[in-house]
Enzyme design. Structure first.
Site, PDB file in Angstrom:
ATOM      1  N   PRO A   1       0.773  -1.225   0.000  1.00 44.92           N
ATOM      2  CA  PRO A   1       0.000   0.000   0.000  1.00 44.92           C
ATOM      3  C   PRO A   1       0.813   1.289   0.000  1.00 44.92           C
ATOM      4  O   PRO A   1       1.548   1.572   0.943  1.00 44.92           O
ATOM      5  CB  PRO A   1      -0.759  -0.097   1.323  1.00 44.92           C
ATOM      6  CG  PRO A   1       0.060  -1.012   2.187  1.00 44.92           C
ATOM      7  CD  PRO A   1       1.150  -1.564   1.377  1.00 44.92           C
ATOM      8  N   GLU A   2       0.644   2.053  -1.027  1.00 44.42           N
ATOM      9  CA  GLU A   2       1.084   3.440  -1.008  1.00 44.42           C
ATOM     10  C   GLU A   2      -0.215   4.254  -1.008  1.00 44.42           C
ATOM     11  O   GLU A   2      -1.294   3.692  -0.880  1.00 44.42           O
ATOM     12  CB  GLU A   2       1.962   3.745  -2.230  1.00 44.42           C
ATOM     13  CG  GLU A   2       3.229   2.896  -2.243  1.00 44.42           C
ATOM     14  CD  GLU A   2       4.173   3.191  -3.397  1.00 44.42           C
ATOM     15  OE1 GLU A   2       4.331   4.373  -3.757  1.00 44.42           O
ATOM     16  OE2 GLU A   2       4.761   2.244  -3.935  1.00 44.42           O
TER      17      GLU A   2
ATOM     18  N   HIS B   1      -2.820 -15.622   8.920  1.00 44.42           N
ATOM     19  CA  HIS B   1      -2.233 -14.349   9.339  1.00 44.42           C
ATOM     20  C   HIS B   1      -3.270 -13.281   9.677  1.00 44.42           C
ATOM     21  O   HIS B   1      -3.002 -12.083   9.585  1.00 44.42           O
ATOM     22  CB  HIS B   1      -1.260 -13.841   8.269  1.00 44.42           C
ATOM     23  CG  HIS B   1      -0.109 -14.766   8.066  1.00 44.42           C
ATOM     24  ND1 HIS B   1       0.842 -15.007   9.030  1.00 44.42           N
ATOM     25  CD2 HIS B   1       0.224 -15.561   7.027  1.00 44.42           C
ATOM     26  CE1 HIS B   1       1.723 -15.893   8.583  1.00 44.42           C
ATOM     27  NE2 HIS B   1       1.365 -16.241   7.365  1.00 44.42           N
TER      28      HIS B   1
ATOM     29  N   ARG C   1       3.449 -10.267   6.843  1.00 41.99           N
ATOM     30  CA  ARG C   1       4.756  -9.871   7.391  1.00 41.99           C
ATOM     31  C   ARG C   1       4.671  -9.105   8.711  1.00 41.99           C
ATOM     32  O   ARG C   1       5.696  -8.748   9.272  1.00 41.99           O
ATOM     33  CB  ARG C   1       5.533  -9.073   6.338  1.00 41.99           C
ATOM     34  CG  ARG C   1       5.957  -9.942   5.176  1.00 41.99           C
ATOM     35  CD  ARG C   1       6.691  -9.162   4.116  1.00 41.99           C
ATOM     36  NE  ARG C   1       7.996  -8.730   4.540  1.00 41.99           N
ATOM     37  CZ  ARG C   1       8.776  -7.925   3.853  1.00 41.99           C
ATOM     38  NH1 ARG C   1       8.355  -7.449   2.678  1.00 41.99           N
ATOM     39  NH2 ARG C   1       9.952  -7.565   4.290  1.00 41.99           N
TER      40      ARG C   1
END
Length: 269
Positions: free
Chosen positions: A2-3, A93, A112
Site C-alpha cells: 500500500p502506497e 495471518h 509480514r
DNA sequence: ACTGGATCCTGATCGC
DNA sequence: TGCGATCAGGATCCAG
C-alpha cells in the site's frame, strides 16, 4: 502493497461497503504486529458509532465519538470485508476484526506483520500522526514548500520524497515512477535539484498518484478477497520492475536506502 | 539535525 | 528437487 493510492482505494471501498455505522465489537485474533495490539481497543470501540472513515498519508482513520482507530497496512496488510454468516474460518495471518451491528465484518490479515492498529483519543498528538508531512494531492505540496527543504539536504531526492515527515503517501513504486517521468535520476542529491526540475517533479507526483487512484478505483474491486494480490496499476508502470525503458535502453536498478530504485540512464539526468 | 544501514517478519522466487 | 540466498509496495531505531 500500500502506497497512497492503494490506501485511498481501500478507504473508499470500505466506505462504500459498510452499511452499518456502528461497531458491535473489535476482536483481537493475534496481537503480534509492528506494535502489539492494545487490548483496550476492544473496550474503547465497543458499541461505538463510526462518524467518518478517511485516509491520512498511508494511515486509515476511523473517527469515533470518543477517539480514533488508526490502521496502517505495512507491506502486506489486507482488509477483507464479508458477512458474518458467509465466513467463519480464521486464516493464518489474521490479526483482528471489526464487527458491525449488521453482522458484517472487516478482518485484517498481514503476512509480514509490519502493519499496525492503534487507539488515539487525540489524533493530532498521536506519535504516528503528529510528524507527518503534507498531503501530496493538496495545495500544501508546492515548490516553495519543498524547495525550502531540499536546498539543504544531501539525501537522495528519491529518499526525500519517500520521507513521510516531508510528503506522505509516496512509496517506492510511485517515487520511481514520478522521478522517471520527470527525467530525474533517483540518486541525485536533493540539493542539486533545480526549481525547474522540482516544479516538474511535484506536478508528476500528483499526476502519478491521481492516475493510480483512478485505476485503483476500477480494478481493486476484489480487495475483499484474501488473495487480492493487486495488479492494478501495474500495467501502467513505466520504470518500476522493468527491464527496458520505453526508449529501448536497459533499466538500471540500484539500492537507495535499502530499496530497489529503477531508472533509465538515458531518459533521466 | 541529518544520513545510511540494520532491523522487524514471512513467503515467493532465483541461482546453483 | 532441494537448498540457501535474495528480494518484497514500510518505517523505526541507532550509531556516526
Amino acid at each position: 502493497m500500500p502506497e497512497l493510492p492503494e490506501v485511498e482505494t481501500v478507504v473508499r471501498l470500505i466506505n462504500k461497503s459498510i452499511k452499518s455505522k456502528t461497531i458491535s465489537k473489535l476482536t483481537i485474533i493475534n496481537k503480534k504486529l509492528r506494535w502489539p495490539i492494545d487490548p483496550s481497543l476492544s473496550v474503547y470501540t465497543k458499541n461505538k458509532n463510526i462518524l467518518e472513515i478517511y485516509r491520512r498519508g498511508k494511515h486509515i482513520v476511523f473517527k469515533l465519538k470518543n477517539g480514533y482507530i488508526l490502521i496502517h497496512l505495512g507491506m502486506t496488510g489486507i482488509i477483507r470485508f464479508f458477512k458474518k454468516t458467509s465466513v467463519k474460518k480464521i486464516h493464518k495471518h489474521d490479526h483482528y476484526e471489526i464487527e458491525l451491528k449488521n453482522k458484517s465484518i472487516l478482518r485484517y490479515n498481514d503476512v509480514r506483520k509490519f502493519g499496525s492498529i492503534h487507539w488515539a483519543e487525540n489524533i493530532d498528538g498521536h506519535f504516528l500522526i503528529k510528524n507527518l508531512g503534507v498531503e501530496p494531492l493538496s495545495k500544501k505540496l508546492n515548490v516553495s514548500y519543498l524547495y525550502k527543504i531540499i536546498k539543504n539536504r544531501s539525501v537522495s531526492i528519491k529518499n526525500l520524497i519517500m520521507n513521510q515527515n516531508i510528503i506522505v503517501g509516496v512509496g517506492n513504486i510511485y517515487a520511481c515512477e514520478s522521478l522517471h517521468i520527470s527525467g530525474i535520476k533517483p540518486q541525485r542529491k536533493s540539493s542539486s535539484i533545480s526549481t525547474e526540475e522540482l516544479k516538474k517533479l511535484i506536478s508528476n507526483i500528483k499526476l502519478v498518484l491521481r492516475k493510480a487512484i483512478d485505476s485503483g478505483g476500477t480494478t481493486l474491486k476484489d480487495f475483499k478477497k484474501l488473495d487480492g494480490t493487486p495488479g492494478y496499476f501495474e500495467q501502467e508502470l513505466l520504470i518500476y520492475s522493468k527491464k527496458y525503458c520505453r526508449c529501448g535502453e536497459s533499466v538500471k536498478n540500484i539500492k537507495l536506502g535499502g530499496r530497489s530504485s529503477f531508472y533509465c540512464d538515458h531518459c533521466q539526468k
